[in-house]
Design an enzyme around this catalytic site. Structure first.
Site, PDB file in Angstrom:
ATOM      1  N   TYR A 111      47.212 -33.688 -22.680  1.00  0.00           N
ATOM      2  CA  TYR A 111      48.142 -34.648 -22.929  1.00  0.00           C
ATOM      3  C   TYR A 111      48.479 -35.389 -21.402  1.00  0.00           C
ATOM      4  CZ  TYR A 111      49.627 -32.567 -27.693  1.00  0.00           C
ATOM      5  OH  TYR A 111      49.906 -32.040 -28.740  1.00  0.00           O
ATOM      6  N   CYS A 112      48.363 -36.715 -21.366  1.00  0.00           N
ATOM      7  CA  CYS A 112      48.730 -37.211 -20.176  1.00  0.00           C
ATOM      8  C   CYS A 112      48.097 -36.960 -19.067  1.00  0.00           C
ATOM      9  CB  CYS A 112      50.274 -37.308 -20.118  1.00  0.00           C
ATOM     10  SG  CYS A 112      50.808 -38.556 -18.761  1.00  0.00           S
TER      11      CYS A 112
END
Length: 324
Positions: A111-112
């Protein structure tokens, strides 16, 4: 003899670490860790892996777990939330554990800025990947062997999935559920999250004005109407009429609200309808194409392969195998 009638549940392990960003960890826990008996499927076995020591989260609290990095050894999917500092090299034991998990075939999802952890492990070399738009230039400079894809929500490159900002983590997670359980289950989870059922990975990360509400018909309302009549021939003129706008205004507003064009959006929605029909009905391929709004089987097969990555027949066989 041991009973092998039932396969073990798919194990998802989410990492925590010191100075954790809690929002993205919470997304993983909410989506994969929440018991969902209403779905009628054998849901994921969710665990948290925490390295030794105090794991403080941003916001003034700490997270502990019964499991350390050894939990990665038998994980089927590993989630790496946003890394605490893109200038900070992750510890060797974490990188080694991820490398070993990848080598035995585990699926890795970041994520990210969690993509920086995968990049430090060398697992993104020669692969397509993405991260938050604000850190793309820094990743390109630090890891030139990574084939960065800009302005997308997530990238699925085999058994490694990288996503952009926090909201894109939801899209990537729903994509994984769609792979594992089909679009029907993914849509139910999306509804429970009050999230869009599907935003394609190639949709823009940064949209100037997401689905603005202005006097007259909203774009969001038009999208819902169109989804209910995907089997009909639908043109830009027709869509603009539904919205009560001129074609020029409609095209501008649609791009502002969705990050894509009406025809690209419509094509994807028709493929998603076809996926659901292939999963839940015994309609032949021609009827699936017709009920999804495709004028010919050839056009349908081309669009389906481009978006789903496989043929309609292979997609149906996959879910027949799951149900059997």
């Amino acid at each position: 003899m041991p009973d092998t009638t039932f396969a073990p549940r798919h194990r998802v392990v989410a990492l925590v670490y010191d100075r954790l960003w809690p929002l993205e960890f919470g997304i993983a826990a909410e989506i994969f860790g929440w018991e969902r008996p209403e779905l009628g499927v054998d849901w994921y076995d969710f665990r948290v892996a925490a390295p030794p020591g105090t794991n403080r989260a941003m916001g003034g609290f700490s997270i502990s777990s019964d499991h350390g990095l050894e939990a990665l050894r038998d994980a089927d999917t590993i989630i790496i939330p946003g890394w605490r500092d893109v200038a900070d090299t992750p510890p060797d034991d974490l990188l080694d554990a991820l490398t070993a998990a990848h080598a035995r075939g585990a699926r890795l999802m970041s994520y990210c800025t969690g993509a920086f952890v995968l990049a430090h492990a060398g697992l993104l070399n020669g692969r397509k990947a993405t991260t938050h738009w604000n850190y793309l230039a820094r990743m390109q400079q630090r890891f030139p062997q990574v084939h960065l894809v800009e302005d997308v929500l997530y990238v699925d490159d085999g058994n490694i999935i990288t996503s952009a900002g926090s909201s894109a983590a939801i899209d990537a997670s729903l994509h994984v559920i769609r792979q594992d359980y089909g679009s029907g289950t993914a849509n139910k989870v999306a509804r429970s999250l009050v999230a869009p059922p599907h935003r394609d990975g190639g949709q823009s990360q940064y949209i100037e004005a997401p689905v603005q509400e202005r006097p007259g018909r909203s774009i969001a309302g038009v999208l819902d109407e169109v989804r209910a009549q995907l089997d009909r021939p639908l043109t830009i003129t027709c869509l603009a009429s539904l919205a009560g706008m001129s074609e020029r205004t409609f095209l501008r507003r649609f791009r502002e609200g969705t990050g894509t064009t009406p025809l690209k959006w419509l094509r994807r929605e028709r493929v998603f309808r076809a996926m659901n029909l292939l999963e839940t009905t015994r309609l032949d391929i021609a009827d699936v194409a017709s009920q999804s709004g495709f004028a010919s089987i050839e056009t349908f097969r081309t669009a389906f392969r481009q978006i789903a990555g496989t043929s309609p027949h292979a997609y149906r066989k996959r879910f027949e195998a799951v149900d059997s």
